[in-house]
Scaffold this motif. Structure first.
Motif, short mmCIF file in Angstrom:
data_model
loop_
_atom_site.label_atom_id
_atom_site.label_comp_id
_atom_site.label_asym_id
_atom_site.label_seq_id
_atom_site.Cartn_x
_atom_site.Cartn_y
_atom_site.Cartn_z
N PRO A 128 65.43 22.21 66.42
CA PRO A 128 66.19 20.98 66.15
C PRO A 128 66.64 20.28 67.43
CG PRO A 128 66.92 22.75 64.72
CD PRO A 128 66.01 23.37 65.73
N LEU A 129 67.02 21.06 68.45
CA LEU A 129 67.41 20.44 69.72
C LEU A 129 66.24 19.69 70.34
CD1 LEU A 129 69.45 20.02 72.02
CD2 LEU A 129 68.72 22.22 72.96
N TYR A 130 65.06 20.31 70.30
CA TYR A 130 63.86 19.65 70.84
C TYR A 130 63.58 18.36 70.09
CZ TYR A 130 59.00 18.95 72.24
OH TYR A 130 57.83 18.41 72.72
N LEU A 131 63.69 18.38 68.76
CA LEU A 131 63.42 17.19 67.97
C LEU A 131 64.44 16.07 68.26
CD1 LEU A 131 62.50 18.84 64.54
CD2 LEU A 131 60.96 17.84 66.25
N LYS A 134 63.58 14.64 71.68
CA LYS A 134 62.39 13.80 71.53
C LYS A 134 62.72 12.51 70.79
CE LYS A 134 57.69 13.84 69.62
NZ LYS A 134 56.68 14.65 68.87
N GLY A 135 63.57 12.61 69.77
CA GLY A 135 63.91 11.43 68.97
C GLY A 135 64.66 10.36 69.74
N VAL A 136 65.49 10.78 70.69
CA VAL A 136 66.26 9.80 71.47
C VAL A 136 65.53 9.36 72.73
CG1 VAL A 136 68.46 10.64 70.59
CG2 VAL A 136 67.53 11.62 72.69
N GLY A 137 64.29 9.83 72.92
CA GLY A 137 63.46 9.36 74.03
C GLY A 137 63.75 10.00 75.37
N LEU A 138 64.32 11.20 75.37
CA LEU A 138 64.63 11.87 76.63
C LEU A 138 63.57 12.88 77.05
CD1 LEU A 138 68.47 12.58 76.28
CD2 LEU A 138 67.35 10.79 77.64
N LEU A 139 62.56 13.08 76.20
CA LEU A 139 61.54 14.08 76.50
C LEU A 139 60.80 13.72 77.78
CD1 LEU A 139 60.82 16.64 74.91
CD2 LEU A 139 58.82 15.43 74.03
N ASP A 140 60.51 14.73 78.60
CA ASP A 140 59.83 14.56 79.89
C ASP A 140 60.62 13.64 80.81
OD1 ASP A 140 57.83 15.35 81.60
OD2 ASP A 140 56.48 13.71 81.07
N SER A 141 61.94 13.87 80.85
CA SER A 141 62.84 13.11 81.71
C SER A 141 63.88 14.06 82.27
CB SER A 141 63.52 11.99 80.91
OG SER A 141 64.64 11.48 81.61
N LEU A 142 64.33 13.79 83.48
CA LEU A 142 65.37 14.63 84.07
C LEU A 142 66.68 14.56 83.30
CD1 LEU A 142 64.82 13.99 87.91
CD2 LEU A 142 64.16 16.01 86.57
#
Length: 293
Positions: A128-131, A134-142
């Motif tokens: 759920p944390l990963y989703l 990802k949902g708020v657009g922070l994936l692959d970001s510092l």
């Protein structure tokens, strides 16, 4: 009247000092081993067995390889970004939460505190944390290693308890003079809580500096790897060949061992150097934050 120590007391003192000395050696030796190994000649280190009391030979080749590795520089840059902005976000959010929860006239204060404490023991889990990330657009970001972890519940409880120990009369006097909550927090509460603030900085800084797990989950681009991910890659994936280019296969294996130790020292020493500057606040801050209230 001074009480004289008998033979039994002296033997007990010697026993306690012996235990403490043993604990110091057990705690300190692994760091000394890594330090000695990082300065050792790679060939001698590979053939050495047993306890290492000093560097075997003396060589700076491992440190030269580490310094010349661009991944280390990139890792430092990313880690310093996470450390700087992470600690700022952590302190700001923790201070705001602790201030609200430490006020006696806040509606459902205890209920909110129980819900917050509940999160220390139960969570939604990694998926759920990963989703959410990802949902708020922070994936692959510092920022994925900063914003989702803006508040530590344990640190929030310590800071809240410290704030509760400040006399209510100071807040009441400030309100009479027209101060709002932000003025009270940043000009009265926080200046009076500097020992706890110093401890919070140390706690959060160590956590950000050593953090690697969530970075490995949320960050995929190598140019965004923090230092601990680079270190993990070198230690676990044996990614030292590019750092010992120009050597034969056997030499690369030997040099790679000392490179691992040198990388550990480069990643560990900076955070160790910070501790002496906040040590004088550490015990006081923890005791104030844990016992008052």
């Amino acid at each position: 009247m001074k009480r004289e120590h008998g033979i039994g007391d002296r033997l007990f003192d010697l026993f306690v000092y012996g235990i403490l000395l043993f604990l110091v050696i057990v705690t300190l030796y692994p760091l000394l081993y890594v330090l000695f190994a990082s300065f050792s000649d790679s060939g001698q280190l590979i053939g050495h067995k047993g306890i290492l009391w000093k560097p075997l030979g003396f060589s700076l080749e491992a440190y030269k390889s580490v310094i010349n590795n661009p991944g280390i520089g990139i890792g430092y840059r990313n880690t310093l970004f996470i450390l700087f902005f992470g600690v700022i976000v952590n302190l700001f959010m923790t201070a705001l939460g602790a201030y609200v929860l430490s006020r006696k006239n806040v509606l459902w204060n205890n209920a909110f505190m129980m819900i917050i404490v509940f999160t220390m023991f139960f969570s939604g889990g990694l998926i759920p944390l990963y989703l959410v990330v990802k949902g708020v657009g922070l994936l692959d970001s510092l920022w994925s290693t900063v914003l989702p972890f803006a508040i530590s519940t344990f640190n929030l409880i310590i800071m809240r308890t410290s704030f509760m120990g400040i006399p209510d009369s100071l807040e009441e006097s400030a309100k009479i003079d027209g101060a709002n909550h932000f003025t009270i927090l940043f000009k009265i509460i926080i200046p009076l809580s500097m020992p706890v603030i110093a401890v919070m900085i140390l706690y959060y800084a160590v956590d950000k500096w050593n953090g690697w797990f969530y970075a490995s989950v949320f960050i995929k681009s190598r140019e965004l790897f923090p230092l601990q991910l680079v270190l993990r890659e070198i230690l676990i994936a044996n990614a030292t060949d590019s750092m010992s280019a120009g050597a034969s296969a056997g030499d690369r294996h030997q040099i790679g061992e000392t490179i691992k130790y040198a990388t550990i020292m480069v990643a560990t020493v900076p955070i160790l150097c910070v501790y002496p500057f906040v040590q004088r606040f550490f015990v006081k801050g923890v005791m104030v934050g844990s016992l008052k209230g």
